[in-house]
Structure formats: C-alpha cells, structure tokens
Design a protein around this motif. Structure first.
Motif, PDB file in Angstrom:
ATOM      1  N   ILE A 109       0.801  -1.232   0.000  1.00  0.00           N
ATOM      2  CA  ILE A 109       0.000   0.000   0.000  1.00  0.00           C
ATOM      3  C   ILE A 109       0.831   1.278   0.000  1.00  0.00           C
ATOM      4  N   GLY A 110       2.128   1.183   0.302  1.00  0.00           N
ATOM      5  CA  GLY A 110       2.921   2.403   0.465  1.00  0.00           C
ATOM      6  C   GLY A 110       3.643   2.827  -0.801  1.00  0.00           C
ATOM      7  N   ASN A 111       3.775   4.130  -1.011  1.00  0.00           N
ATOM      8  CA  ASN A 111       4.646   4.612  -2.089  1.00  0.00           C
ATOM      9  C   ASN A 111       5.894   5.273  -1.515  1.00  0.00           C
ATOM     10  N   ARG A 112       5.955   5.397  -0.195  1.00  0.00           N
ATOM     11  CA  ARG A 112       7.162   5.888   0.489  1.00  0.00           C
ATOM     12  C   ARG A 112       7.171   5.247   1.874  1.00  0.00           C
ATOM     13  N   ILE A 113       8.271   4.625   2.225  1.00  0.00           N
ATOM     14  CA  ILE A 113       8.339   3.847   3.460  1.00  0.00           C
ATOM     15  C   ILE A 113       9.468   4.369   4.343  1.00  0.00           C
ATOM     16  N   ALA A 114       9.189   4.480   5.625  1.00  0.00           N
ATOM     17  CA  ALA A 114      10.219   4.795   6.614  1.00  0.00           C
ATOM     18  C   ALA A 114      10.337   3.608   7.561  1.00  0.00           C
ATOM     19  N   VAL A 115      11.535   3.105   7.730  1.00  0.00           N
ATOM     20  CA  VAL A 115      11.779   1.986   8.641  1.00  0.00           C
ATOM     21  C   VAL A 115      12.395   2.538   9.922  1.00  0.00           C
ATOM     22  N   LEU A 116      11.764   2.240  11.063  1.00  0.00           N
ATOM     23  CA  LEU A 116      12.257   2.725  12.352  1.00  0.00           C
ATOM     24  C   LEU A 116      12.761   1.568  13.207  1.00  0.00           C
TER      25      LEU A 116
END
Length: 273
Positions: free
Chosen positions: A160-167
């Motif tokens: 679903i994402g077009n930009r992902i941030a991994v924390l």
C-alpha cells in the motif's frame, strides 16, 4: 499518536503546513484535530450505542456540522466503503472487517488532507485484511490524500505504500520508495528485515519495462503496477503492455524480464545476466 498529540513526543518537531504541532495551544490543537487530520484506530474505536450511520457522522457532529448535512455525508461514505444497507446496524452486529470499514468511513467523512492509520488492519484475518488493503489503494487513487499508515507487516507496507520509513528503537533507519528499501537496504538491520520479503511486491513494472512504440497488446498494466500484479497474465500472453497515467501504451514487459529482475535481487540466486 504523536502526530495528533494523543501522546506528546519527548523530542523533535512535527511540522504540518509549516506549523509545529508541538507548539500549538490546546485551542489550536483542538482545531487541528477537527479540521486537518482524521484517524483510523487499530481497535476500531466505534461507539457501541450508536448505529453505523451515526458512528460515521460522529466526527462531523463534533466539528459542528448540521444534522442533515452530516448524515448525508455519512451515508455517502458508507456506500463508498461497501456498507450500504447497514446504516441502522450496531457495531456488535458487524464482523471485524465491517467494523473497520465503519472506522474508515468515519475518517473519510471528515474530508481532511491527512489520514492517520494506526495498524488499522492488524486485527483482521488475512483474507479480510487483503480486501481492506485493496480498497484503501482504490480509494487513494481517487482521493489522493496524505496517508500515514503504521504497520509491523512489511509486506503490507510494500503493497500500500509509495514511500516507506523503517524505524528501530525510535530512530529512522531508512526512508525511500518500496523498491529502494528492498533492493538497496541501508544497513544490516534492514538487510535482515527484507531478506524474506516478496520481491515481486516491491519491484514496479516501470523499473524493468522495455520502453518504446509497440503493437497494442491484448492486456496492459499501469506503469506503477508491481511485478506480482502482472505475473498471472504471462500464462496466456508472452508480452503485456505498459501504460502511463493517461492510459496510453508506452512500453511492454515480458515474463523473462520479471524473472530476471526477481532473480537479480534474490540473495540465494545468481544474477542470470
């Protein structure tokens, strides 16, 4: 929950349209919550004594919208999320997936530019969860909202994402497009994180397509489609067309190109090229 200050961060800034949410007064924060953002909760957050219609209209009621207008808007969004006929039902009469659709309709009815989704689909069984993901993607294609979706499921993020941030431990490890995260991990943690990820869900057709003018193919996919979307069509078609946002064919892709891309980025398989 930091973004709308249900929980205050210990440090940092949250800037929306040039304004730091952490510096807002209680009155400003109240207005921000009512007009700029809407939220879909992990555990639905429905009011058990209200009908579906009045649950969806609740946020508009708090905003001060007149009864006739808010019920009209609520009915519209109930129809959009596929719950027509359930307007008078109580939450306890609905399945988990239906309850989450009510929560989604309630957020959409607010018509805000930002939609926060707090692990919104994690309580659903896999089949219903997949259906909700598909519906969110379909809605986003027409609504074009800013959606901040929190999830522990990386496959869900890829879908679903077009930009992902991994924390990790509260620190951002990497930010980028899905294929950037999967194909070019920034460190060992992310490398381990994406090791068993479905690469077909991460790689977009636009990155492997053959551009140019070709015959019009029987079937075509948008350039933003993922490899997993196009794979089923190769059973009957050696080539599948690729189209731009206007629906014009701008290239083509074959099963060989997809397989080569998937093999190239699989750590267990040597690059066939």
């Amino acid at each position: 929950r930091h973004v709308n200050r249900l929980i205050d961060p210990t440090a940092g800034e949250i800037v929306v349209d040039g304004e730091d949410v952490l510096q807002m007064s209680l009155e400003q924060l109240r207005t921000f919550r009512r007009t700029s953002i809407a939220m879909v909760f992990q555990k639905f957050g429905l009011l058990p004594h209200r009908s579906v219609l009045h649950n969806v209209a609740y946020g508009l009621e708090i905003r001060g919208v007149g009864k006739a207008e808010r019920l009209e808007k609520a009915a519209h969004w109930i129809e959009v999320v596929g719950l027509s006929g359930y307007e008078k039902s109580r939450p306890r009469q609905l399945s988990g997936g239906q309850q989450q659709r009510v929560g989604l309709a309630r957020a959409l009815a607010m018509d805000t530019e930002i939609l926060l989704m707090d692990e919104a689909f994690s309580a659903l069984d896999p089949l219903i969860r997949s259906g909700m993901q598909d519906q969110l993607i379909e809605l986003q294609s027409s609504l074009n909202k800013t959606i901040l979706f929190i999830t522990h499921d990386f496959d869900e993020a890829l879908k679903i994402g077009n930009r992902i941030a991994v924390l990790r431990d509260g620190a951002v490890q990497q930010v980028g497009k899905p294929e950037e995260i999967v194909l070019s991990p920034a460190n060992e943690h992310i490398e381990e994180f994406v090791r068993d990820v479905n690469k077909a869900r991460a790689i977009h057709v636009r990155t492997i397509m053959e551009r140019g003018e070709f015959e019009a193919y029987e079937y075509a996919v948008p350039m933003d489609a993922r490899c997993e979307d196009v794979l089923p069509w190769f059973a009957e078609h050696p080539w599948v067309g690729v189209t731009n946002g206007d629906g014009s064919q701008i290239g083509r892709v074959s099963a060989k190109q997809v397989i080569r891309a998937l093999a190239k980025y699989s750590p267990e398989t040597p690059d066939p090229t």
